[in-house]
Design a protein around this motif. Sequence first.
Motif, mmCIF file in Angstrom:
data_model
loop_
_atom_site.group_PDB
_atom_site.id
_atom_site.type_symbol
_atom_site.label_atom_id
_atom_site.label_comp_id
_atom_site.label_asym_id
_atom_site.label_seq_id
_atom_site.Cartn_x
_atom_site.Cartn_y
_atom_site.Cartn_z
ATOM 1 N N HIS A 121 0.857 -1.185 0.000
ATOM 2 C CA HIS A 121 0.000 0.000 0.000
ATOM 3 C C HIS A 121 0.895 1.238 0.000
ATOM 4 N N GLY A 122 0.403 2.311 -0.564
ATOM 5 C CA GLY A 122 1.105 3.594 -0.471
ATOM 6 C C GLY A 122 2.085 3.878 -1.587
ATOM 7 N N LYS A 123 2.269 2.921 -2.520
ATOM 8 C CA LYS A 123 3.250 3.132 -3.610
ATOM 9 C C LYS A 123 2.926 4.365 -4.437
ATOM 10 N N THR A 124 1.683 4.439 -4.898
ATOM 11 C CA THR A 124 1.334 5.497 -5.851
ATOM 12 C C THR A 124 1.438 6.871 -5.205
ATOM 13 N N THR A 125 0.901 7.015 -4.002
ATOM 14 C CA THR A 125 0.949 8.329 -3.341
ATOM 15 C C THR A 125 2.384 8.716 -3.030
ATOM 16 N N THR A 126 3.171 7.794 -2.496
ATOM 17 C CA THR A 126 4.561 8.113 -2.135
ATOM 18 C C THR A 126 5.384 8.476 -3.365
ATOM 19 N N GLY A 146 1.495 5.061 -10.896
ATOM 20 C CA GLY A 146 0.339 4.181 -10.990
ATOM 21 C C GLY A 146 -0.967 4.878 -10.672
ATOM 22 N N GLY A 147 -1.001 6.185 -10.861
ATOM 23 C CA GLY A 147 -2.220 6.956 -10.626
ATOM 24 C C GLY A 147 -2.110 8.289 -11.327
ATOM 25 N N ILE A 148 -3.233 8.978 -11.440
ATOM 26 C CA ILE A 148 -3.267 10.288 -12.093
ATOM 27 C C ILE A 148 -3.048 11.357 -11.029
ATOM 28 N N VAL A 149 -1.931 12.076 -11.130
ATOM 29 C CA VAL A 149 -1.589 13.097 -10.136
ATOM 30 C C VAL A 149 -2.355 14.377 -10.473
ATOM 31 N N GLU A 150 -3.081 14.892 -9.461
ATOM 32 C CA GLU A 150 -3.950 16.054 -9.694
ATOM 33 C C GLU A 150 -3.170 17.254 -10.235
ATOM 34 N N ASN A 151 -1.945 17.478 -9.756
ATOM 35 C CA ASN A 151 -1.165 18.650 -10.196
ATOM 36 C C ASN A 151 -0.905 18.641 -11.701
ATOM 37 N N TYR A 152 -0.793 17.438 -12.290
ATOM 38 C CA TYR A 152 -0.379 17.307 -13.696
ATOM 39 C C TYR A 152 -1.468 16.687 -14.577
ATOM 40 N N ASN A 153 -2.544 16.195 -13.947
ATOM 41 C CA ASN A 153 -3.587 15.423 -14.637
ATOM 42 C C ASN A 153 -2.967 14.328 -15.513
ATOM 43 N N SER A 154 -1.960 13.660 -14.979
ATOM 44 C CA SER A 154 -1.243 12.635 -15.738
ATOM 45 C C SER A 154 -0.601 11.644 -14.780
ATOM 46 N N ASN A 155 -0.268 10.457 -15.333
ATOM 47 C CA ASN A 155 0.493 9.476 -14.570
ATOM 48 C C ASN A 155 1.966 9.493 -14.976
ATOM 49 N N VAL A 166 10.031 5.363 -10.074
ATOM 50 C CA VAL A 166 9.133 4.292 -10.524
ATOM 51 C C VAL A 166 8.451 3.648 -9.325
ATOM 52 N N GLU A 167 7.224 3.218 -9.575
ATOM 53 C CA GLU A 167 6.564 2.346 -8.610
ATOM 54 C C GLU A 167 7.113 0.947 -8.803
ATOM 55 N N ALA A 168 7.590 0.364 -7.743
ATOM 56 C CA ALA A 168 8.152 -0.985 -7.795
ATOM 57 C C ALA A 168 7.042 -1.963 -7.398
ATOM 58 N N ASP A 169 6.404 -2.542 -8.408
ATOM 59 C CA ASP A 169 5.196 -3.339 -8.199
ATOM 60 C C ASP A 169 5.543 -4.779 -7.847
ATOM 61 N N GLU A 170 4.986 -5.249 -6.732
ATOM 62 C CA GLU A 170 5.283 -6.617 -6.280
ATOM 63 C C GLU A 170 4.460 -7.664 -7.031
ATOM 64 N N PHE A 171 3.383 -7.244 -7.712
ATOM 65 C CA PHE A 171 2.565 -8.212 -8.450
ATOM 66 C C PHE A 171 3.434 -8.946 -9.478
ATOM 67 N N ILE A 185 10.331 0.945 1.096
ATOM 68 C CA ILE A 185 9.250 -0.035 1.187
ATOM 69 C C ILE A 185 8.245 0.508 2.198
ATOM 70 N N THR A 186 7.037 0.777 1.704
ATOM 71 C CA THR A 186 6.016 1.427 2.533
ATOM 72 C C THR A 186 5.318 0.445 3.457
ATOM 73 N N SER A 187 5.115 -0.784 2.972
ATOM 74 C CA SER A 187 4.329 -1.776 3.706
ATOM 75 C C SER A 187 4.595 -3.150 3.110
ATOM 76 N N MET A 188 4.250 -4.174 3.850
ATOM 77 C CA MET A 188 4.591 -5.528 3.410
ATOM 78 C C MET A 188 3.495 -6.505 3.835
ATOM 79 N N ASP A 189 2.225 -6.056 3.735
ATOM 80 C CA ASP A 189 1.114 -6.916 4.121
ATOM 81 C C ASP A 189 0.913 -8.012 3.084
ATOM 82 N N ALA A 190 0.253 -9.070 3.505
ATOM 83 C CA ALA A 190 -0.099 -10.140 2.571
ATOM 84 C C ALA A 190 -1.036 -9.587 1.504
ATOM 85 N N ASP A 191 -0.743 -9.888 0.248
ATOM 86 C CA ASP A 191 -1.603 -9.563 -0.887
ATOM 87 C C ASP A 191 -1.127 -10.415 -2.064
#
Length: 449
Positions: A121-126, A146-155, A166-171, A185-191
């Motif tokens: 959790h928290g990858k996109t915001t961070t 991994g999200g649309i940033v309001e300041n730029y209206n872009s990802n 870069v977002e380092a995606d664990e998927f 590393i923001t969090s490491m919960d099971a997913d």
Amino acid sequence: MDLNQIHNVYFVGIGGIGMSALARYFKFIGKNVAGYDRTPTHLTDELKAEGIAIHFEDKVELIGLPFLNKQNTLVVVTPAVPKDHMQWKYFVTNDFVVKKRAEVLGIITKDTFCFAVAGTHGKTTTSSILGHILYESGLDVTAFLGGIVENYNSNLIGSGKTVTVVEADEFDRSFLHLHPNIACITSMDADHLDIYGDTASIEATFREFADKVEDKNHMFVTNGLPLEGVTVGVNEGQFSATNIHIEDGWYVFDVVTPHETITGLRFALPGHHNLTNAVLALAMARTYGVASEDIRKALESFKGVKRRFSYQIKKTGLVYIDDYAHHPTEINAVYQAVTELYPNEKVLAVFQPHLFSRTRDFADGFAKSLSAFENIVLLDIYPARELPMEGITSKWLLEKMENPNKKLVSKSDLLAFLKRTDATVIVTIGAGDIGEMVPDIKKVLDEKY
């Protein structure tokens, strides 16, 4: 692979949030870009408006002539594409260069100074806060988000060639393709238990990612995670947010670091999880050498990420917030923020579960986190890349919840239901196509008040 030899980039699954950032990047640097996706969305509409050709039928003849030249075409695929996809099979059968999104990110960022943000959790915001700080401080940066940033209206932020975020995606263990110089590393919960099987496998893979950063002074971890690195937190850790209070909806706080105390910072995103995200971004930027004053200005001007506690309506008597949360821990964070900001209001949460496997694996956690809300509505499960699983339904999840004010509503009946509610704070939650309904929900609620 030499990207300079590539003239055409074709995306199978171009409408995905990470895929579309790459499509924008390649378009920006002058490549010929096109792609396929299953359904039109607001995001595919934007890409088409930017000059990228997109179609929504899986037919080989729709690929387009330039992209059939395998000598100078790169094909980028999302892991969500089914194995019987005709275009994907055509490219593989005919020996095109076919890469996953994460592999392409690894190639792009290999020769840059790379900041990588990992966590369940928290990858996109961070990463968005970090990209904004680095861009606003004048660095030659590109941030793939991994999200649309309001300041730029872009990802995509910036067009730099020397620094990347870069977002380092664990998927699918995607982040192991990256070459980070500074990481967190923001969090490491099971997913993603459909990929990993158990929590121990997830944690082992995060450790493998963390080992890619040799200098542990450049590895930042949320306080409490069982990893070696510089700790970050709220009222704890080597980089710590302290003296926190709320002024006119803003968090005002200090950050104590190993070398200094930065005072009087202002940040608009609610919730202690977002404070932690902001301090992680601050710690990475400060370690790189960004001036405290530049960080201060950027934190104050950061407007947030769409679908991350995103205000749609904010007026006396009515608040509507939309959030991408799709895991019990994330839903708890939304609940904490809502109750901190609106302790005396009637709150209604609308949740669309995402994936049958995730709903099955975390059913008890979902039931507990959702039951905390005063009033809760469940929509049917959004399947994404999955087929239905016997017995795993929103009705089954609803029966596990202990809240007496719970209700199952179909997507087609949701707008009519919201017309009747007397709740003053409405929150829509989930990672599925509920995000596509937000403009219609906003319209219905606006007409009420």
